[in-house]
Design a protein around this motif. Structure first.
Motif, PDB file in Angstrom:
ATOM      1  N   THR A 136      36.308 -59.816  50.723  1.00 47.70           N
ATOM      2  CA  THR A 136      35.385 -58.710  50.977  1.00 47.70           C
ATOM      3  C   THR A 136      34.377 -58.610  49.840  1.00 47.70           C
ATOM      4  OG1 THR A 136      36.751 -57.063  49.841  1.00 47.70           O
ATOM      5  CG2 THR A 136      37.232 -57.467  52.159  1.00 47.70           C
ATOM      6  N   GLN A 137      33.249 -57.965  50.133  1.00 45.90           N
ATOM      7  CA  GLN A 137      32.261 -57.740  49.077  1.00 45.90           C
ATOM      8  C   GLN A 137      31.416 -56.501  49.371  1.00 45.90           C
ATOM      9  OE1 GLN A 137      30.324 -60.784  46.427  1.00 45.90           O
ATOM     10  NE2 GLN A 137      28.642 -60.538  47.866  1.00 45.90           N
ATOM     11  N   TYR A 138      30.528 -56.572  50.364  1.00 44.57           N
ATOM     12  CA  TYR A 138      29.568 -55.493  50.608  1.00 44.57           C
ATOM     13  C   TYR A 138      30.252 -54.232  51.138  1.00 44.57           C
ATOM     14  CZ  TYR A 138      25.845 -52.867  52.947  1.00 44.57           C
ATOM     15  OH  TYR A 138      25.004 -51.872  53.360  1.00 44.57           O
ATOM     16  N   LYS A 139      30.081 -53.116  50.465  1.00 46.62           N
ATOM     17  CA  LYS A 139      30.554 -51.789  50.893  1.00 46.62           C
ATOM     18  C   LYS A 139      31.866 -51.885  51.677  1.00 46.62           C
ATOM     19  CE  LYS A 139      26.065 -49.611  50.529  1.00 46.62           C
ATOM     20  NZ  LYS A 139      25.010 -48.788  51.142  1.00 46.62           N
ATOM     21  N   ALA A 140      32.898 -52.297  50.983  1.00 40.37           N
ATOM     22  CA  ALA A 140      34.139 -52.734  51.623  1.00 40.37           C
ATOM     23  C   ALA A 140      35.168 -51.624  51.814  1.00 40.37           C
ATOM     24  CB  ALA A 140      34.761 -53.868  50.811  1.00 40.37           C
ATOM     25  N   HIS A 141      34.890 -50.396  51.390  1.00 41.56           N
ATOM     26  CA  HIS A 141      35.926 -49.361  51.421  1.00 41.56           C
ATOM     27  C   HIS A 141      36.477 -49.150  52.830  1.00 41.56           C
ATOM     28  CE1 HIS A 141      38.161 -45.723  50.611  1.00 41.56           C
ATOM     29  NE2 HIS A 141      37.491 -45.108  51.568  1.00 41.56           N
ATOM     30  N   SER A 142      35.602 -48.984  53.815  1.00 41.34           N
ATOM     31  CA  SER A 142      36.052 -48.749  55.191  1.00 41.34           C
ATOM     32  C   SER A 142      36.868 -49.926  55.701  1.00 41.34           C
ATOM     33  CB  SER A 142      34.839 -48.509  56.098  1.00 41.34           C
ATOM     34  OG  SER A 142      35.217 -48.421  57.447  1.00 41.34           O
ATOM     35  N   LEU A 143      36.435 -51.138  55.385  1.00 39.23           N
ATOM     36  CA  LEU A 143      37.136 -52.339  55.832  1.00 39.23           C
ATOM     37  C   LEU A 143      38.507 -52.447  55.166  1.00 39.23           C
ATOM     38  CD1 LEU A 143      37.205 -55.031  57.319  1.00 39.23           C
ATOM     39  CD2 LEU A 143      35.979 -56.047  55.398  1.00 39.23           C
ATOM     40  N   ILE A 144      38.557 -52.225  53.862  1.00 36.58           N
ATOM     41  CA  ILE A 144      39.829 -52.333  53.134  1.00 36.58           C
ATOM     42  C   ILE A 144      40.819 -51.293  53.637  1.00 36.58           C
ATOM     43  CG2 ILE A 144      40.906 -52.014  50.873  1.00 36.58           C
ATOM     44  CD1 ILE A 144      38.401 -53.308  49.652  1.00 36.58           C
ATOM     45  N   ARG A 145      40.359 -50.080  53.858  1.00 34.09           N
ATOM     46  CA  ARG A 145      41.243 -49.027  54.366  1.00 34.09           C
ATOM     47  C   ARG A 145      41.802 -49.407  55.733  1.00 34.09           C
ATOM     48  NH1 ARG A 145      38.713 -43.166  55.120  1.00 34.09           N
ATOM     49  NH2 ARG A 145      37.574 -44.355  56.688  1.00 34.09           N
ATOM     50  N   HIS A 146      40.950 -49.967  56.592  1.00 32.24           N
ATOM     51  CA  HIS A 146      41.412 -50.400  57.918  1.00 32.24           C
ATOM     52  C   HIS A 146      42.455 -51.508  57.797  1.00 32.24           C
ATOM     53  CE1 HIS A 146      41.317 -51.462  62.161  1.00 32.24           C
ATOM     54  NE2 HIS A 146      41.056 -52.723  61.819  1.00 32.24           N
ATOM     55  N   LEU A 147      42.215 -52.480  56.927  1.00 33.43           N
ATOM     56  CA  LEU A 147      43.166 -53.576  56.750  1.00 33.43           C
ATOM     57  C   LEU A 147      44.498 -53.074  56.202  1.00 33.43           C
ATOM     58  CD1 LEU A 147      40.758 -56.270  55.242  1.00 33.43           C
ATOM     59  CD2 LEU A 147      41.688 -56.210  57.566  1.00 33.43           C
TER      60      LEU A 147
END
Length: 439
Positions: free
Chosen positions: A82-93
């Motif tokens: 991950t890189q760009y504005k990843a907070h939403s993605l990381i939380r989902h994962l």
């Protein structure tokens, strides 16, 4: 004819047979999923989230399709870069993809850009994103490395591609799909011989080379690659030492390898899962607002090309525990109803009319409102007497009472983003600015 793959005894799917085939080959593969891109052509829809985290299909995120392909194919050692504005993605994962059991060496690890090689740079390109995580890949001692993108919607058995790669004694295999020649300027375009070996590869060419015998189509890269592990390590290190390189697979690694090594193309049609009889093989790049809207709208058809009801190849995700969708009021002018639509859990259709639309979770549509041909993301409130036609409404937007969108295009363009195909994107920031101007 090449020798059959020694690890993989797949010989075709029988009727009613589970399409998954887990083999020693898939188990010895490490996948790295590149999920760091913004997806700038989605404009404000990716202002606060990476493209792979964009919601799709009523309850999923775009990345869920690639990760589900991994799990269903038996490739269960996965790193998500991950890189760009990843907070939403990381939380989902973290919430939805932590179910694999590390005791059996199954995992989906999150590897944010962490300047692991140099303290002066983040990921410089797709190849550099893998190069900066070489120590993680090497630690798993894989035979093969599967490079994936988290940007597309499709169902694919990666095991078939891995088997093809080994059967061809390839160093590198590129997944490919037929694309219209007019769209091929956005792809890596390849020319292949009768054995499937790539003889020429051009990244986003101005004049794409058409397929032999079909001047309207080109063979485009899907951004899916299988590497022999040692071959990958060697070429990433070599490329990192080059003074002039964009550190990219499509621009650097593949063009360098094609004339020097055994590089093959694997057609998506040979590994696509769940295609309905008479339908085209389903693969969508939802990288523009129009493409995103259209792909979601397709799901409202009686028999959509993407089968989300296939229990043999499920799409996994994280989903809140929500109450069922609720439809209330049955008066002639105030009837809560939805037709030719997908309506998710937690929704309340309170005296509103919904037609040919897709509604994510926790949406409330209030009395006398009309929603047609629209994609409504989670936690949207639609006020009374509102009209929404051909819209994409971002998460958390509150549509004020009486707002009409999709009726007067010129008025919409002054307030919101309207695409070439007349689809209106509304975000909370846009709406707040529009309401401020009216005060």
């Amino acid at each position: 004819m090449s020798e059959p793959c020694p690890h993989y005894d797949y010989c075709g799917q029988r009727e009613n047979e589970d399409p998954r085939f887990v083999s020693t080959l898939t188990k010895s593969t490490f996948a790295i999923l590149l999920a760091g891109g913004r997806g700038s052509r989605l404009h404000e829809l990716t202002d606060w989230r990476a493209k792979p985290a964009v919601p799709f299909g009523g309850k999923f995120r775009i990345i869920d399709f690639t990760l589900s392909n991994c799990v269903n194919s038996g490739v269960r050692r996965v790193a998500v870069a991950t890189q760009y504005k990843a907070h939403s993605l990381i939380r989902h994962l973290q919430r939805g993809w932590s179910f694999l059991d590390g005791r059996f060496d199954d995992f989906i690890d999150i590897v944010p850009a962490a300047q692991q090689v140099s303290e002066d740079s983040w990921y410089q390109g797709t190849a550099d994103a893998v190069y900066q995580n070489l120590n993680i890949i090497r630690g798993s001692k894989p035979e093969l490395v599967l490079i994936l993108s988290g940007d597309h919607i499709y169902k694919m058995d990666y095991g078939r591609m891995l088997a093809y790669h080994v059967s061809r004694k390839a160093d590198l295999t590129v997944g490919c799909v037929e694309v219209p020649i007019a769209d091929a300027t956005q792809f890596g375009v390849m020319s292949i011989d009768d054995d499937g070996r790539i003889r020429k590869f051009s990244e986003k060419p101005a004049n794409p080379e058409p397929m032999p015998g079909n001047p309207e189509m080109a063979l485009g890269s899907m951004g899916i690659y299988v590497f022999n592990a040692d071959f990958l390590f060697e070429h990433l290190i070599r490329d990192a030492e080059e003074l002039v390189s964009s550190r990219d697979f499509g621009k650097d690694i593949i063009p360098y390898s094609v004339p020097r090594n055994r590089v093959f193309a694997h057609r998506f049609s040979d590994s696509c899962v769940g295609t309905l009889p008479g339908s085209k093989h389903y693969w969508r790049d939802v990288g523009t607002i129009d493409a995103y809207w259209e792909a979601n709208m397709e799901l409202c058809k009686v028999t959509p090309e993407l089968n989300m009801y296939d229990s043999a190849w499920p799409i996994w995700t994280y989903q809140e525990q929500l109450p069922p969708a609720k439809f209330v009021f049955n008066d002639e002018e105030r009837r809560g109803m939805a037709v030719d639509s997908l309506v998710s859990g937690g929704n309340v259709i309170s005296g509103a009319t919904v037609r040919r639309s897709l509604m994510f979770s926790n949406v409330r549509a209030n009395s006398y409102s009309l929603i047609e041909d629209s994609v409504i993301l989670p936690e949207v409130e639609i006020g009374r007497n509102a009209v929404l036609k051909r819209c994409v409404i971002d998460k958390g937007v509150t549509i004020p009472e009486g707002l009409k969108v999709g009726v007067d295009p010129e008025s919409d363009r002054r307030r919101f983003r309207v695409t070439e195909r007349g689809v209106t994107l509304i975000t909370a920031a846009m709406l707040g600015q529009a309401l401020h101007q009216l005060r």
